[in-house]
Design an enzyme around this catalytic site. Sequence first.
Site, PDB file in Angstrom:
ATOM      1  N   ARG A  81       3.863  17.444  25.123  1.00  0.00           N
ATOM      2  CA  ARG A  81       2.992  18.611  25.161  1.00  0.00           C
ATOM      3  C   ARG A  81       3.718  19.875  24.683  1.00  0.00           C
ATOM      4  O   ARG A  81       3.141  20.709  23.991  1.00  0.00           O
ATOM      5  CB  ARG A  81       2.464  18.814  26.583  1.00  0.00           C
ATOM      6  CG  ARG A  81       1.451  19.925  26.675  1.00  0.00           C
ATOM      7  CD  ARG A  81       0.590  19.802  27.916  1.00  0.00           C
ATOM      8  NE  ARG A  81      -0.559  20.692  27.815  1.00  0.00           N
ATOM      9  CZ  ARG A  81      -0.751  21.731  28.629  1.00  0.00           C
ATOM     10  NH1 ARG A  81       0.095  21.980  29.599  1.00  0.00           N
ATOM     11  NH2 ARG A  81      -1.813  22.499  28.471  1.00  0.00           N
ATOM     12  N   HIS A  85       2.521  22.523  21.796  1.00  0.00           N
ATOM     13  CA  HIS A  85       2.373  23.963  22.030  1.00  0.00           C
ATOM     14  C   HIS A  85       3.328  24.780  21.158  1.00  0.00           C
ATOM     15  O   HIS A  85       3.041  25.922  20.822  1.00  0.00           O
ATOM     16  CB  HIS A  85       2.574  24.285  23.513  1.00  0.00           C
ATOM     17  CG  HIS A  85       1.366  23.961  24.346  1.00  0.00           C
ATOM     18  ND1 HIS A  85       0.724  24.884  25.150  1.00  0.00           N
ATOM     19  CD2 HIS A  85       0.660  22.810  24.479  1.00  0.00           C
ATOM     20  CE1 HIS A  85      -0.315  24.303  25.739  1.00  0.00           C
ATOM     21  NE2 HIS A  85      -0.366  23.047  25.363  1.00  0.00           N
ATOM     22  N   ASN A 113      -0.233  29.097  29.345  1.00  0.00           N
ATOM     23  CA  ASN A 113       0.948  28.239  29.468  1.00  0.00           C
ATOM     24  C   ASN A 113       1.628  28.329  30.829  1.00  0.00           C
ATOM     25  O   ASN A 113       2.325  27.401  31.241  1.00  0.00           O
ATOM     26  CB  ASN A 113       1.973  28.596  28.386  1.00  0.00           C
ATOM     27  CG  ASN A 113       1.556  28.087  27.014  1.00  0.00           C
ATOM     28  OD1 ASN A 113       0.780  27.139  26.908  1.00  0.00           O
ATOM     29  ND2 ASN A 113       2.064  28.719  25.976  1.00  0.00           N
ATOM     30  N   HIS A 212      -3.291  12.288  25.528  1.00  0.00           N
ATOM     31  CA  HIS A 212      -3.732  12.373  26.920  1.00  0.00           C
ATOM     32  C   HIS A 212      -3.796  10.996  27.586  1.00  0.00           C
ATOM     33  O   HIS A 212      -4.274  10.886  28.703  1.00  0.00           O
ATOM     34  CB  HIS A 212      -5.080  13.095  27.011  1.00  0.00           C
ATOM     35  CG  HIS A 212      -4.979  14.554  26.697  1.00  0.00           C
ATOM     36  ND1 HIS A 212      -6.067  15.389  26.646  1.00  0.00           N
ATOM     37  CD2 HIS A 212      -3.909  15.346  26.432  1.00  0.00           C
ATOM     38  CE1 HIS A 212      -5.683  16.628  26.342  1.00  0.00           C
ATOM     39  NE2 HIS A 212      -4.370  16.621  26.198  1.00  0.00           N
TER      40      HIS A 212
HETATM   41  C1  HEM Z   1      -7.443  18.648  21.458  1.00  0.00           C
HETATM   42  C2  HEM Z   1      -7.221  19.715  22.169  1.00  0.00           C
HETATM   43  C3  HEM Z   1      -6.425  19.711  23.432  1.00  0.00           C
HETATM   44  C4  HEM Z   1      -6.790  20.296  24.593  1.00  0.00           C
HETATM   45  C5  HEM Z   1      -8.042  21.109  24.852  1.00  0.00           C
HETATM   46  C6  HEM Z   1      -5.757  20.007  25.551  1.00  0.00           C
HETATM   47  C7  HEM Z   1      -5.756  20.453  26.857  1.00  0.00           C
HETATM   48  C8  HEM Z   1      -4.888  20.023  27.827  1.00  0.00           C
HETATM   49  C9  HEM Z   1      -4.953  20.408  29.206  1.00  0.00           C
HETATM   50  C10 HEM Z   1      -5.961  21.385  29.792  1.00  0.00           C
HETATM   51  C11 HEM Z   1      -3.980  19.737  29.857  1.00  0.00           C
HETATM   52  C12 HEM Z   1      -3.659  19.830  31.339  1.00  0.00           C
HETATM   53  C13 HEM Z   1      -2.687  20.969  31.575  1.00  0.00           C
HETATM   54  C14 HEM Z   1      -2.577  21.346  33.010  1.00  0.00           C
HETATM   55  O1  HEM Z   1      -3.509  21.091  33.771  1.00  0.00           O
HETATM   56  O2  HEM Z   1      -1.544  21.920  33.379  1.00  0.00           O
HETATM   57  C15 HEM Z   1      -3.278  18.940  28.898  1.00  0.00           C
HETATM   58  C16 HEM Z   1      -2.223  18.117  29.185  1.00  0.00           C
HETATM   59  C17 HEM Z   1      -1.509  17.427  28.230  1.00  0.00           C
HETATM   60  N1  HEM Z   1      -1.682  17.500  26.859  1.00  0.00           N
HETATM   61 FE1  HEM Z   1      -3.257  18.321  25.924  1.00  0.00          FE
HETATM   62  N2  HEM Z   1      -4.790  19.239  24.964  1.00  0.00           N
HETATM   63  C18 HEM Z   1      -5.149  19.037  23.669  1.00  0.00           C
HETATM   64  C19 HEM Z   1      -4.412  18.364  22.715  1.00  0.00           C
HETATM   65  C20 HEM Z   1      -3.173  17.814  22.929  1.00  0.00           C
HETATM   66  C21 HEM Z   1      -2.279  17.334  21.896  1.00  0.00           C
HETATM   67  C22 HEM Z   1      -2.555  17.425  20.411  1.00  0.00           C
HETATM   68  C23 HEM Z   1      -1.171  16.841  22.526  1.00  0.00           C
HETATM   69  C24 HEM Z   1       0.063  16.233  21.921  1.00  0.00           C
HETATM   70  C25 HEM Z   1       0.084  15.595  20.780  1.00  0.00           C
HETATM   71  C26 HEM Z   1      -1.393  16.991  23.945  1.00  0.00           C
HETATM   72  C27 HEM Z   1      -0.538  16.545  24.924  1.00  0.00           C
HETATM   73  C28 HEM Z   1      -0.743  16.705  26.274  1.00  0.00           C
HETATM   74  C29 HEM Z   1       0.041  16.035  27.298  1.00  0.00           C
HETATM   75  C30 HEM Z   1       1.134  15.016  27.057  1.00  0.00           C
HETATM   76  C31 HEM Z   1      -0.429  16.506  28.525  1.00  0.00           C
HETATM   77  C32 HEM Z   1       0.081  16.130  29.927  1.00  0.00           C
HETATM   78  C33 HEM Z   1       1.133  17.117  30.379  1.00  0.00           C
HETATM   79  C34 HEM Z   1       1.624  16.853  31.782  1.00  0.00           C
HETATM   80  O3  HEM Z   1       1.624  15.713  32.216  1.00  0.00           O
HETATM   81  O4  HEM Z   1       2.017  17.815  32.436  1.00  0.00           O
HETATM   82  N3  HEM Z   1      -2.593  17.606  24.151  1.00  0.00           N
HETATM   83  N4  HEM Z   1      -3.850  19.145  27.644  1.00  0.00           N
END
Ligand code: HEM
Length: 352
Positions: A81, A85, A113, A212
């Site tokens: 993630r 970002h 963030n 995800h």
């Molecule tokens: C398509 C649009 C995307 C949206 C709207 C989005 C949104 C989010 C949100 C809201 C979370 C939870 C954060 C939290 O609650 O603290 C999350 C977690 C995460 N996102 Fe996305 N994301 C997107 C795309 C991506 C992309 C492109 C990647 C990487 C290639 C990614 C990788 C991750 C990962 C690995 C997590 C888990 C992080 C953790 O376990 O703390 N996301 N994302």
Amino acid sequence: MACLWCTSSWFGSKNSKILQVHMVLFVSVVCGGLLLEAASNDPNLTLDYYKSTCPSVLGIVRKEMECAVLSDPRNAAFILRLHFHDCFVQGCDGSILLDDTVTLKGEKSAPQNRHSLNGFKIIDRIKNWLESECPGIVSCADILTIAARDAVLLVGGPYWDVPLGRKDSKSAGYEVVETNMPTADESLLSIISKFLYQGLSVTDMVALSGAHTIGKARCVNFRRRIYGDFPITTSPLNPISQVYLNNLKSICPPIEGENYNETAMDYLTPHLFDNSYYHTLLRGEGLLNSDQNLYSSLLAIEETRELVEKYAANPIAFFQQFAESMVKMGNITNPEAHENGEVRKTCRFVNA
Ligand code: HEM
Ligand SMILES: *[C@@H]1O[C@H](CO)[C@@H](O)[C@H](O)[C@H]1NC(C)=O
Ligand SMILES: *[C@@H]1O[C@H](CO)[C@@H](O)[C@H](O)[C@H]1NC(C)=O
Ligand SMILES: *[C@@H]1O[C@H](CO)[C@@H](O)[C@H](O)[C@H]1NC(C)=O
């Protein structure tokens, strides 16, 4: 065993205890113009960039990442993630890693963030090791890019070669975070336009969302989903989905307050990088609105729905596209950093 090679003890560290369209054409035309300003598509990166200057770079990143992921698989999600970002705000230039100083407002403290990004200490460890091995050579932006690849690989995902040669920025884009980063409750079209702006396609967006399949989200990011259209998209609401929904509601009460409780985005295989994320969407069990919208948004364009079906049915196709899209995302460069960037000594601070 692998951790014999680690720079410091992972086990018993504090870290291991925190287990915790038609319209698209329109958007594409509108954003096509902006694209040229935002991202350069010729980042001029090469696979053998550190071949003579720091031949051990890939091995060192891999060893540290093995230790990190072994001590807690969640670390893979954190690093993946972070890379996303980083790249979406002024290109993959390590800007996300910068701490606040008197003269610099870091991206990590931007509202979207804050309390949401982790893994910085892992990057610090890798950087420390690399600085003792080949001082001043490997950029933090490259470290993060390699680490993200290894993170995916170490939890069962695909391998790809990582083009290298990024420079670290001397600035951060605090304000740009809000403009560029997609959010969970944003519309599908709006998210698509943010990817197009970065030079990434609808296909890239659907494939990269497959990230995800690992990691967790906080209540604040899925409350509107579970008290919103969850029962509608999950039709007919089968008994298992009902149990799942009830469980989510107990983790995330309707009233604001318990915003920090977390739950896995892929509840069946939360630590495995597989294609089961797309199966959650077919079942209507996507945790975030932005996830489920790929498949069931009223405005869902056929293209995203078909891609979800394709990746659910064909894990190889998903892995291939994910790998290609990750390289493409890693290619987003900050022309400013490319010209005037540096190799930071410490990833948290611009060189003095
Ligand atoms: C398509 C649009 C995307 C949206 C709207 C989005 C949104 C989010 C949100 C809201 C979370 C939870 C954060 C939290 O609650 O603290 C999350 C977690 C995460 N996102 Fe996305 N994301 C997107 C795309 C991506 C992309 C492109 C990647 C990487 C290639 C990614 C990788 C991750 C990962 C690995 C997590 C888990 C992080 C953790 O376990 O703390 N996301 N994302
Ligand atoms: C790309 O790299 C080559 C060789 O290092 C160099 O000659 C060229 O000017 C670079 N192009 C850009 C756009 O940086
Ligand atoms: C990424 O950039 C490298 C070199 O800078 C280029 O060879 C490669 O084709 C690009 N890949 C994608 C998927 O854009
Ligand atoms: C949510 O978090 C609070 C404290 O942060 C805790 O007391 C509560 O038990 C949690 N609820 C669930 C269901 O995890």
